[in-house]
Design a protein around this motif. Structure first.
Motif, PDB file in Angstrom:
ATOM      1  N   ARG A  26       0.273   4.483  -2.054  1.00 36.00           N
ATOM      2  CA  ARG A  26       0.763   5.770  -1.552  1.00 36.00           C
ATOM      3  C   ARG A  26       2.260   5.888  -1.814  1.00 36.00           C
ATOM      4  O   ARG A  26       3.002   4.929  -1.593  1.00 36.00           O
ATOM      5  CB  ARG A  26       0.491   5.860  -0.058  1.00 36.00           C
ATOM      6  CG  ARG A  26       1.048   7.101   0.621  1.00 36.00           C
ATOM      7  CD  ARG A  26       0.770   7.031   2.123  1.00 36.00           C
ATOM      8  NE  ARG A  26       1.205   8.230   2.833  1.00 36.00           N
ATOM      9  CZ  ARG A  26       1.051   8.408   4.149  1.00 36.00           C
ATOM     10  NH1 ARG A  26       0.498   7.459   4.883  1.00 36.00           N
ATOM     11  NH2 ARG A  26       1.468   9.523   4.720  1.00 36.00           N
ATOM     12  N   HIS A  27       2.675   7.046  -2.275  1.00 32.60           N
ATOM     13  CA  HIS A  27       4.102   7.299  -2.455  1.00 32.60           C
ATOM     14  C   HIS A  27       4.570   8.290  -1.396  1.00 32.60           C
ATOM     15  O   HIS A  27       3.956   9.337  -1.190  1.00 32.60           O
ATOM     16  CB  HIS A  27       4.383   7.877  -3.843  1.00 32.60           C
ATOM     17  CG  HIS A  27       5.829   8.198  -4.075  1.00 32.60           C
ATOM     18  ND1 HIS A  27       6.385   9.450  -3.856  1.00 32.60           N
ATOM     19  CD2 HIS A  27       6.853   7.411  -4.488  1.00 32.60           C
ATOM     20  CE1 HIS A  27       7.676   9.420  -4.137  1.00 32.60           C
ATOM     21  NE2 HIS A  27       7.985   8.201  -4.515  1.00 32.60           N
ATOM     22  N   VAL A  28       5.659   7.948  -0.695  1.00 32.52           N
ATOM     23  CA  VAL A  28       6.256   8.835   0.291  1.00 32.52           C
ATOM     24  C   VAL A  28       7.580   9.316  -0.274  1.00 32.52           C
ATOM     25  O   VAL A  28       8.529   8.533  -0.419  1.00 32.52           O
ATOM     26  CB  VAL A  28       6.458   8.133   1.645  1.00 32.52           C
ATOM     27  CG1 VAL A  28       7.159   9.068   2.637  1.00 32.52           C
ATOM     28  CG2 VAL A  28       5.108   7.683   2.200  1.00 32.52           C
TER      29      VAL A  28
ATOM     30  N   ASP B 152       0.806  -1.219   0.000  1.00 29.51           N
ATOM     31  CA  ASP B 152       0.000   0.000   0.000  1.00 29.51           C
ATOM     32  C   ASP B 152       0.839   1.269   0.000  1.00 29.51           C
ATOM     33  O   ASP B 152       0.302   2.372  -0.151  1.00 29.51           O
ATOM     34  CB  ASP B 152      -0.963   0.018   1.186  1.00 29.51           C
ATOM     35  CG  ASP B 152      -0.250  -0.084   2.539  1.00 29.51           C
ATOM     36  OD1 ASP B 152       0.987   0.076   2.598  1.00 29.51           O
ATOM     37  OD2 ASP B 152      -0.945  -0.338   3.550  1.00 29.51           O
ATOM     38  N   THR B 153       2.167   1.128   0.183  1.00 28.57           N
ATOM     39  CA  THR B 153       3.051   2.296   0.279  1.00 28.57           C
ATOM     40  C   THR B 153       4.391   1.963  -0.356  1.00 28.57           C
ATOM     41  O   THR B 153       4.907   0.852  -0.170  1.00 28.57           O
ATOM     42  CB  THR B 153       3.293   2.676   1.754  1.00 28.57           C
ATOM     43  OG1 THR B 153       2.033   2.892   2.403  1.00 28.57           O
ATOM     44  CG2 THR B 153       4.140   3.933   1.873  1.00 28.57           C
TER      45      THR B 153
ATOM     46  N   TYR C  26       9.004   0.572   8.232  1.00 33.38           N
ATOM     47  CA  TYR C  26       7.648   0.150   7.881  1.00 33.38           C
ATOM     48  C   TYR C  26       7.508  -1.363   8.086  1.00 33.38           C
ATOM     49  O   TYR C  26       6.529  -1.844   8.666  1.00 33.38           O
ATOM     50  CB  TYR C  26       7.374   0.528   6.431  1.00 33.38           C
ATOM     51  CG  TYR C  26       6.030   0.113   5.890  1.00 33.38           C
ATOM     52  CD1 TYR C  26       4.985   1.025   5.810  1.00 33.38           C
ATOM     53  CD2 TYR C  26       5.807  -1.184   5.439  1.00 33.38           C
ATOM     54  CE1 TYR C  26       3.745   0.653   5.299  1.00 33.38           C
ATOM     55  CE2 TYR C  26       4.569  -1.571   4.940  1.00 33.38           C
ATOM     56  CZ  TYR C  26       3.545  -0.653   4.869  1.00 33.38           C
ATOM     57  OH  TYR C  26       2.321  -1.044   4.366  1.00 33.38           O
TER      58      TYR C  26
ATOM     59  N   GLN D  50       4.810  15.053   5.777  1.00 32.06           N
ATOM     60  CA  GLN D  50       3.798  14.028   6.039  1.00 32.06           C
ATOM     61  C   GLN D  50       3.003  14.294   7.318  1.00 32.06           C
ATOM     62  O   GLN D  50       2.130  13.504   7.676  1.00 32.06           O
ATOM     63  CB  GLN D  50       4.473  12.649   6.127  1.00 32.06           C
ATOM     64  CG  GLN D  50       5.189  12.215   4.868  1.00 32.06           C
ATOM     65  CD  GLN D  50       4.242  11.943   3.717  1.00 32.06           C
ATOM     66  OE1 GLN D  50       3.114  11.490   3.919  1.00 32.06           O
ATOM     67  NE2 GLN D  50       4.683  12.205   2.493  1.00 32.06           N
TER      68      GLN D  50
ATOM     69  N   ILE E 193       4.110   5.697   9.378  1.00 33.72           N
ATOM     70  CA  ILE E 193       3.239   5.561   8.211  1.00 33.72           C
ATOM     71  C   ILE E 193       2.576   4.188   8.198  1.00 33.72           C
ATOM     72  O   ILE E 193       1.410   4.049   7.815  1.00 33.72           O
ATOM     73  CB  ILE E 193       4.036   5.843   6.932  1.00 33.72           C
ATOM     74  CG1 ILE E 193       4.299   7.360   6.837  1.00 33.72           C
ATOM     75  CG2 ILE E 193       3.325   5.332   5.686  1.00 33.72           C
ATOM     76  CD1 ILE E 193       5.272   7.762   5.774  1.00 33.72           C
TER      77      ILE E 193
END
Length: 534
Positions: free
Chosen positions: A44-46, A21-22, A61, A450, A421
């Motif tokens: 999602r891109h961080v 998801d990231t 993560y 963020q 996150i």
């Protein structure tokens, strides 16, 4: 290009099918096709400030969530910048998927001076990964991703690097994506279980050493300890696998004298999910064991390395520990004598603390009061954390993370960003020293962007103190260890962070509590020589 979906876009759909998801990364000209498909895939891109930050965020993560962390990076400098966090993840058995671009197929190995070129990029990360592969076409992308997740699901978790050539990223891919069937974890051999159970049943002074491989097996491990009366010593990576308040639990003091003496006096030692690596024991040779060794590990190489095991079980820790509990006769809970022995070792370790460690303990106790029970600490290579990994109380697993094996500076801040996150509702705190902070402090920008409510405890002694102290002890001139530091609070404010410089333990606790309720990170500086620290 045509309206056909590119391999880069399809890759994002594939990752989503595997539960991703990231992703953490920094866009580059060579990875644009992957970015084309990110939003449509629901990923999602961080964005990071440095590829090293992306790797550590993926690590953090993964440690928080138990799921693989994913990086999306460019070839060449993106790969070499991320090599350090890849090495950390390899050393600490963290599942990480690193996806990067690489030169087009026609240019691989040719040395033509292409942008970001490495003549053999896969070999750069080969020693740091479970495998490093180049996907020559869209079908190979699918195969390598499936292989990576099969490893993450069923074997010892370690990072995987998949390089995708520029022409493959752009190639049309009209094949649907699907997740391959999940792989089962290895069950233990019944005969080996019976042999191990027989040793444990006959033991009067058993000890269990619980490593990071046992984190998902906490309930079974505690049940086994209570059935056998075994004292439990967690490694740094295994911290919290048994509640610190449990009468059979020692702290993560495998490297300290009283705990090692207890193990040397044991009549059976069960090691589960641990290499017994140097950063856990800090001995020149193997850890002295008082009785026969039972070993449980999912990695067969660990079972055969350094120690002669009387019984070796190549299996998932949870399955093996549950089988041992089932195979053992029921007993009443351990009597007061065994609990008293454990309490005596804990008291002896506390009595042997140095004056500096006692100062650390007072800080750690204040932090423990301020951090809610479900809170998580990401710590760096700093003296405060060296005391903390042993003596900061944890009642459940995955509450204190430390870069033990590779021992890299700069881990804590970006890893905590990844952890926050992964679990946005959980309090996350950083413990970092002034030296390590400067390796990755640029990721304050990511934390601000963020809006992550992370208190950053900055332990400042204006030096690389552990190395300085080692030089002094060996009568070596203290060269290169006394640093000129910036004004960290002004620097943090320039990034948009909140700051605090507490002058009492009450102010420290209040600053941490306030930071958890903020809409961005808070840098809380503690100077080692502050009067209130004693």
């Amino acid at each position: 290009m045509s309206d056909a979906i590119s391999c880069g876009s399809r890759l994002m759909q594939l990752l989503s099918a595997y539960g991703v998801d990231t992703v953490f990364g920094m866009p580059g000209v060579h990875t644009l096709e992957a970015y084309r498909g990110l939003e449509a895939a629901g990923i999602r891109h961080v964005g990071v400030r440095h590829e090293q930050g992306a790797g550590f965020m993926a690590d953090g993560y993964a440690r928080m969530s138990g799921r693989p962390g994913v990086c999306l990076l460019i070839s060449g400098p993106g790969v070499t910048n991320a090599a350090t966090p890849i090495g950390q993840a390899y050393s600490d058995s963290v599942p990480m998927l690193v996806i990067t671009s690489v030169a087009a197929n026609k240019d691989l190995g040719m040395g033509r001076g292409r942008l970001h070129e490495i003549t053999d990029q896969a070999r750069v990360t080969e020693p740091l990964t479970a495998f490093s592969a180049v996907a020559g076409d869209p079908q190979q992308v699918r195969e390598h991703v499936a292989r990576a997740f099969a490893l993450f699901e069923a074997r010892r978790a370690r990072p995987v690097h998949i390089s995708i050539p520029l022409d493959v990223f752009k190639a049309p891919d009209d094949q649907p994506v699907r997740r391959r069937t999940a792989h089962r974890r290895a069950a233990p051999d019944p005969e080996a279980v019976e042999a191990a159970a027989a040793l444990l049943a006959g033991a009067a002074r058993p000890v269990i050493i619980a490593g990071g491989g046992s984190l998902g097996a906490s309930a079974a491990l505690v049940a086994l300890a209570e059935r056998t009366g075994a004292a439990v010593v967690p490694t740094i990576a295994g911290k919290g696998v048994i509640p610190d308040s449990h009468p059979l639990a020692l702290e993560a003091t495998l490297d300290r004298a009283a705990t090692q003496a207890l193990i040397a006096a044991a009549d059976v030692v069960l090691c589960v999910g641990t290499e017994l690596a140097e950063p856990d024991i800090w001995l020149d040779g193997p850890l002295p064991l008082g009785g026969p060794l039972i070993r449980i590990d999912i990695d067969p190489a660990v079972l055969a390395r350094d120690y002669d095991a009387a019984v070796a079980l190549e299996a998932d820790a949870g399955l093996a520990l549950a089988a041992l509990v089932e195979a053992l006769p029921e007993r009443p809970r351990p009597g007061p004598d065994r609990a008293a022995a454990v309490a005596g070792v804990r008291a002896a370790e506390r009595a042997a603390l140095t004056p500096l460690e006692r100062k650390h303990i007072r800080v750690l106790e204040a932090l423990r009061r301020a951090v809610p029970p479900e809170g998580v600490v990401y710590s760096d290579m700093t003296q405060l954390a060296y005391t903390g990994y042993a003596f900061y109380p944890c009642e459940t697993p995955r509450r204190w993370f430390f870069p033990a094996g590779y021992g890299t500076l700069g881990y804590a801040l970006p890893a905590a960003i990844g952890g926050q996150i992964a679990a946005p509702g959980r309090p996350v705190m950083v413990v970092v020293g002034d030296g390590g902070f400067q390796f990755t402090l640029q990721e304050l920008g990511t934390a601000v962007e963020q809006k992550l409510p992370i208190p950053i405890i900055l332990w400042n002694n204006d030096s690389l103190a552990q190395i300085r102290d080692g030089m002094v002890a060996r009568k070596i001139p203290t060269i290169g260890v006394d640093q000129h530091n910036p004004d960290f609070l002004k620097l943090a404010e320039a990034y948009g962070c909140r700051t605090a410089g507490p002058r009492s333990f009450a102010e420290l606790e209040a600053a941490v509590t306030s930071a958890f309720a903020a809409d961005g990170p808070t840098v809380i500086e503690l100077r080692e020589g502050a009067p209130f620290l004693g």
